[in-house]
Design a protein around this motif. Sequence first.
Motif, PDB file in Angstrom:
ATOM      1  N   PHE A 106      -5.333   7.259  -7.306  1.00  0.00           N
ATOM      2  CA  PHE A 106      -6.131   7.421  -6.094  1.00  0.00           C
ATOM      3  C   PHE A 106      -7.585   6.989  -6.256  1.00  0.00           C
ATOM      4  O   PHE A 106      -8.371   7.149  -5.328  1.00  0.00           O
ATOM      5  N   ASP A 152      -6.525  -5.882  -3.731  1.00  0.00           N
ATOM      6  CA  ASP A 152      -5.754  -4.789  -3.141  1.00  0.00           C
ATOM      7  C   ASP A 152      -4.340  -4.739  -3.713  1.00  0.00           C
ATOM      8  O   ASP A 152      -3.802  -3.662  -3.997  1.00  0.00           O
ATOM      9  N   ARG A 171      -2.638  -1.685  -5.814  1.00  0.00           N
ATOM     10  CA  ARG A 171      -1.360  -1.081  -5.437  1.00  0.00           C
ATOM     11  C   ARG A 171      -0.409  -1.039  -6.630  1.00  0.00           C
ATOM     12  O   ARG A 171       0.325  -0.063  -6.832  1.00  0.00           O
ATOM     13  N   TYR A 174      -1.736   1.715  -8.850  1.00  0.00           N
ATOM     14  CA  TYR A 174      -1.465   3.028  -8.257  1.00  0.00           C
ATOM     15  C   TYR A 174       0.010   3.392  -8.388  1.00  0.00           C
ATOM     16  O   TYR A 174       0.356   4.547  -8.699  1.00  0.00           O
ATOM     17  N   TRP A 217       0.946   3.517  -1.426  1.00  0.00           N
ATOM     18  CA  TRP A 217       0.009   3.099  -2.478  1.00  0.00           C
ATOM     19  C   TRP A 217      -1.135   2.231  -1.952  1.00  0.00           C
ATOM     20  O   TRP A 217      -1.833   1.601  -2.731  1.00  0.00           O
ATOM     21  N   ARG A 218      -1.347   2.174  -0.650  1.00  0.00           N
ATOM     22  CA  ARG A 218      -2.381   1.278  -0.116  1.00  0.00           C
ATOM     23  C   ARG A 218      -3.772   1.849  -0.365  1.00  0.00           C
ATOM     24  O   ARG A 218      -4.084   2.962   0.036  1.00  0.00           O
ATOM     25  N   PRO A 219      -4.637   1.067  -1.028  1.00  0.00           N
ATOM     26  CA  PRO A 219      -5.996   1.556  -1.284  1.00  0.00           C
ATOM     27  C   PRO A 219      -6.839   1.572  -0.010  1.00  0.00           C
ATOM     28  O   PRO A 219      -6.558   0.854   0.947  1.00  0.00           O
ATOM     29  N   GLN A 220      -7.865   2.406  -0.021  1.00  0.00           N
ATOM     30  CA  GLN A 220      -8.815   2.453   1.083  1.00  0.00           C
ATOM     31  C   GLN A 220     -10.203   2.151   0.500  1.00  0.00           C
ATOM     32  O   GLN A 220     -10.785   2.992  -0.184  1.00  0.00           O
ATOM     33  N   ARG A 221     -10.698   0.960   0.755  1.00  0.00           N
ATOM     34  CA  ARG A 221     -11.953   0.517   0.140  1.00  0.00           C
ATOM     35  C   ARG A 221     -13.149   1.049   0.915  1.00  0.00           C
ATOM     36  O   ARG A 221     -13.904   0.321   1.553  1.00  0.00           O
ATOM     37  N   TRP A 263      -8.406   9.264  -1.197  1.00  0.00           N
ATOM     38  CA  TRP A 263      -6.969   9.085  -1.391  1.00  0.00           C
ATOM     39  C   TRP A 263      -6.541   7.701  -0.926  1.00  0.00           C
ATOM     40  O   TRP A 263      -7.204   7.066  -0.114  1.00  0.00           O
ATOM     41  N   THR A 264      -5.384   7.270  -1.423  1.00  0.00           N
ATOM     42  CA  THR A 264      -4.708   6.123  -0.828  1.00  0.00           C
ATOM     43  C   THR A 264      -4.235   6.517   0.571  1.00  0.00           C
ATOM     44  O   THR A 264      -4.231   7.688   0.940  1.00  0.00           O
ATOM     45  N   ARG A 305      -1.165   9.009   0.556  1.00  0.00           N
ATOM     46  CA  ARG A 305      -1.500  10.375   0.132  1.00  0.00           C
ATOM     47  C   ARG A 305      -2.463  11.029   1.128  1.00  0.00           C
ATOM     48  O   ARG A 305      -2.409  12.236   1.345  1.00  0.00           O
TER      49      ARG A 305
END
Length: 810
Positions: A178, A256, A260, A263, A421-425, A431-432, A435
């Motif tokens: 995360f 990204d 993923r 993660y 598992w998608r990141p949040q920049r 959290w991803t 999550r």
Amino acid sequence: MTTIDSAEPAAYQSARAALLADPELTGRPRRAALAALTDRWLAALLARAGAPDSVALVAVGGYGRGELSPRSDLDLLLLHEGGEVAALADRIWYPVWDSGVALDHSVRTLAEARSVAAADLKAQLGLLDARHLAGNAALTAQLRSAVLGDWRAGAAERLPQLCELGRERAERHGELAFLLEPDLKEARGGLRDLVALDAVAASWLADAPREGLAEAREVLADVRDALHLVTGRATERLSLQDQDQVARLLGVLDADTLLRQVYRSGRTVAYAGDVTWRAVDRLLESRRSRSRRGFGFPFTGLGRGSGAVARGVVERRPLAEGVVEQDGEAVLAQSARPAADPVLWLRAAAAAAQAGLTVAHATVRRLAAESRALPVPWPDEAREQLVTLLGAGEACVPVWEALEAEGLITRLLPDWERVRWRPQRNAVHVWTVDRHLVETAVRAAAMTRRVARPDLLLVVALLHDMGKGWPGDHSEAGEVIVRDMAARMGFDQDDTESLALLVRHHLTLVDTATRRDPDDPATVELIAKTVGTVRHLELLHALTEADATATGPAAWSAWRASLVTGLVERVAAVLAGKEHPALGGAPAAASVAEERLAVEAARSGEPALLLRAEVAHALAAGEAMGVELALALPDRPGLLGTVAGVLALNRLTVRSLTLRELDPIGAGPVLLFSWRVAAEFGELPEAARLRADLRRALDGSLDPGRRLAERDAAAPRRRGTAPPPPLVTVAPGGASASATVLEVRAHDVPGLLHRIGRALDDTEVRVRTALVSTLGADAVDVFYLTDPAGRPLAPQAARRVAEQVQQALR
């Protein structure tokens, strides 16, 4: 194979540089080749130093595992049988230092190495990976044998220490899966946890689930290699500024996509760790229990030892139909058949979370392998069990992670794959995306008393960001996605529209409250027009807070909360003139069958009961939900509590109830109960037994309250997250012209309606109408009350009734 012309540091440096520059050599083969090159060089150094037969050069730690990253340290042990070896050690260490490679070295006898390992857990872990490089191979073999023997003999003491080290690292470095800038080695789910799992396996007490673990190890090691090459440093932190270059070097689409992959690997390792440490805990507790009872503990390695009590009896406690508790985990009952019961895995997950348990790893794997897809639209029970799972709050998270690990979530919700598992920049997010959605549902679970439809709140909390990963505004994309998802989940058209509206406007309240004047009538009217109803407003308010608090500490504050609350209060005042927020209304008219039942009860003076004929078909089809039970009784004080108690005694869970007062033959009022119930463990009691229990309860020979209390006292205490406290309120005066409306929102537990009914009976009010709903794990009940003369209650009396019911539910 890259060769070395001499033992000189310059020769090693040149050969090492050529190996790292070879574009055909990447990943694990490159790490193995670099280790092999270094092995040959160190062997040459030992030979040139004139080492006697009484010494051995041993690789330990990461180097001992036979792989080297470009900037990894060399962990070396010069093992000897005694005597003066300092000069010999210098002749080895100085060339290594001259080469520029980082060195972690020690010089010890076998006894000294064992002594250090006994005092230092980290040193012992390094020695578990001891690998012979040069010199006396028999000496290295003695070391390995002794260290492994010591490790296995002391596993009961060492493994808890190792687990605690992991917890401390997680607190310092966070969770790999995360973090925007994760530490690939030290964060939870990183390379250090893989070393710990190998150490557990070496103890022979337990082993990690191996599915996906080798792939995760390779991904994390490959990313670390690329990070070393990009930065030129022995760093483990994948910083934002390096992610694009690392992705290009690995041939990954973009940063990204790289994150993923990282993660996903971190989640795989963390889940394997959770499963493994639970197994270790159970096994060690079993050993302690056997010791306390005076039994010997024959060491048998893996097996069912932790589930056994005296004389091999395994204790299993029922949790739900087809689900039992064993060894602190939820497992399937022996009669459960996942292939014949598509809702079983959701029921198991919900039951585990509500009890504060996890689902056993073997059980999740079996459910994933054998369960068939849910029909579309989903059966009612599937939707109810999902809501119950989400309503467990924090206890939902480990269960959800187990389902995720085996692919059950994406099978249930195919759209989940895009946010998985998608990141949040954004530094605000901790959290991803996936999550964050689960964490939003966790926070929403604490707010279910604030809304009339807790099921909609929990579902929209889980789905509100499903549009992320699609082009354009994620709220607009999410609205389209959620309409389709809600229809597949079996929500009706009205509920589907509500979910779509909430997703589309899940940012509207906080954006408007912080960017517009909340005192401006135009602002208030705009929000009122957007939400349309008080019910939507209360749902949107709770969703806004759950979303923000699940985002991270920077996303919510007392100031923002006050602005949003103030705006909501103004909008609610406007909407109050258009509708009333109280639940319920006049129940539907009785059916012909129910009218006949009422006539039968009025003429006989006895309970008249009807189990709907279509229910038999539903049960034959394997559908446990929606069993309809009609019951007519001549009116008398205390009926609601008595009847609800009898149903609870017969392990019938109330999903809904409509209570009406009829006078079918002019001989006096008859109360008609229309129940929708489910058998707690799958089998319905016979109608004759229900009727007999009702007669006994009515004549006083059966006390449901006492029997329920005895059963509750004998039941094991559950470890689930404490639900929000019950909320009992009196609706404002406009809710009904002829009755006082009492609303009860509480966690659904066996006997809940019985306790409410008994409390109302004690106040000597009349329950003219009752509308009871169970939505997941929450009950939302409405009672239309009058005094004995049939009039609405006075305000003070209504408050006393609410307080008495509240007290009964504590």
